[in-house]
Design a protein around this motif. Structure first.
Motif, PDB file in Angstrom:
ATOM      1  N   PRO A  15       0.824  -1.219   0.000  1.00 32.01           N
ATOM      2  CA  PRO A  15       0.000   0.000   0.000  1.00 32.01           C
ATOM      3  C   PRO A  15       0.858   1.269   0.000  1.00 32.01           C
ATOM      4  N   ASP A  19       0.816   4.056  -2.920  1.00 29.18           N
ATOM      5  CA  ASP A  19       0.554   5.442  -2.549  1.00 29.18           C
ATOM      6  C   ASP A  19       1.693   6.344  -3.038  1.00 29.18           C
ATOM      7  N   LYS A  53      -4.074   2.504 -11.447  1.00 30.87           N
ATOM      8  CA  LYS A  53      -5.364   1.947 -11.015  1.00 30.87           C
ATOM      9  C   LYS A  53      -5.462   0.448 -11.355  1.00 30.87           C
ATOM     10  N   PHE A  56      -3.409  -1.298  -8.863  1.00 30.52           N
ATOM     11  CA  PHE A  56      -4.130  -1.178  -7.592  1.00 30.52           C
ATOM     12  C   PHE A  56      -5.211  -2.257  -7.518  1.00 30.52           C
ATOM     13  N   GLU A  57      -5.968  -2.394  -8.617  1.00 33.37           N
ATOM     14  CA  GLU A  57      -7.048  -3.388  -8.634  1.00 33.37           C
ATOM     15  C   GLU A  57      -6.497  -4.812  -8.644  1.00 33.37           C
ATOM     16  N   ASN A  60      -5.508  -5.678  -5.177  1.00 37.47           N
ATOM     17  CA  ASN A  60      -6.499  -5.350  -4.149  1.00 37.47           C
ATOM     18  C   ASN A  60      -5.957  -4.257  -3.210  1.00 37.47           C
ATOM     19  N   GLY A  61      -5.458  -3.197  -3.817  1.00 38.93           N
ATOM     20  CA  GLY A  61      -4.919  -2.069  -3.049  1.00 38.93           C
ATOM     21  C   GLY A  61      -3.635  -2.419  -2.319  1.00 38.93           C
TER      22      GLY A  61
END
Ligand code: GLU
Length: 211
Positions: A15, A19, A53, A56-57, A60-61
């Motif tokens: 994460p 970020d 994105k 990210f998907e 799962n973040g």
């Protein structure tokens, strides 16, 4: 331009990497990827063409790739079209890397490694650096990096994981930017300050050809 983020500490790395990479999106990119290490388990690499994105998907973040040590990358393709395979990180066996920049003499190095029986999956200059690091690897990450960069021409910021050194991220740069961030019990690498500003303001600018 494009971005690198690395993390070692006690928090979940993925994460933080996602970020941090989102703060480097302004630099432009066409694909993104992560390598995360959960203790001494094998390094897990997840990468995808397209926006952050998508990564990210796919992760799962970040929850799908547990581990407290890792490197992340947004790529601006210079050698090899934007694709899942050409996205970073690239592995050379015992070595996994992310790279910003251009290895100018990658063709010559690739031919040398091919003549030694080394095989390649991607069209990137970066995979050549990964395979060369693995080819040179003698159990000492710092010696191996020092030996390898003697043969690399061009520009590079590299974040590097060695399979037999869990919980460690190595970094070296030439021309391309890279910083180290020191937090409390955790450390970061990044292409630029905004990627890690949320976590620390204690930043060190890695010198040219410094590891
Ligand atoms: N030259 C490397 C590639 O094409 C790295 C590009 C970058 O800086 O993102 O994969």
């Amino acid at each position: 331009m494009c971005g690198i983020v690395g993390y070692v500490g006690s928090q979940q790395a993925a994460p933080i990497l996602l970020d941090g990479l989102s703060k480097l999106e302004y630099r432009g990119y066409d694909s993104a990827g992560l390598a995360v290490r959960n203790g001494t388990e094998e390094t897990e690499v997840i990468k995808a063409k397209g926006r952050l994105k998508v990564l990210f998907e796919k992760t799962n973040g970040g929850a799908a790739v547990p581990g407290t040590c890792g490197i992340g990358h947004t790529r601006w393709a210079t050698h090899g079209e934007p694709s899942d395979v050409n996205s970073h990180p690239h592995s050379g066996g015992r070595v996994t890397i992310v790279h910003n920049g251009i290895i100018e003499n990658y063709k010559e190095l690739k031919n040398y490694l091919l003549s030694k029986g080394v095989t390649f999956d991607s069209d990137t200059d970066t995979e050549v650096a990964a395979k060369l690091l693995d080819y040179n690897y003698n159990g000492s990450p710092l010696d191996t990096i020092a030996e390898t960069i003697r043969d690399l021409e061009g520009s590079y910021a590299l974040g590097i994981l060695f399979a037999d050194h869990p919980g460690e991220v190595y970094a070296v740069r030439r021309e391309s930017p890279l910083i180290v961030g020191l937090g409390k019990g955790e450390s970061f690498i990044a292409s630029d300050v905004p990627a890690i500003l949320k976590y620390t303001r204690n930043v060190y600018y890695i010198g040219n050809m410094e590891m």
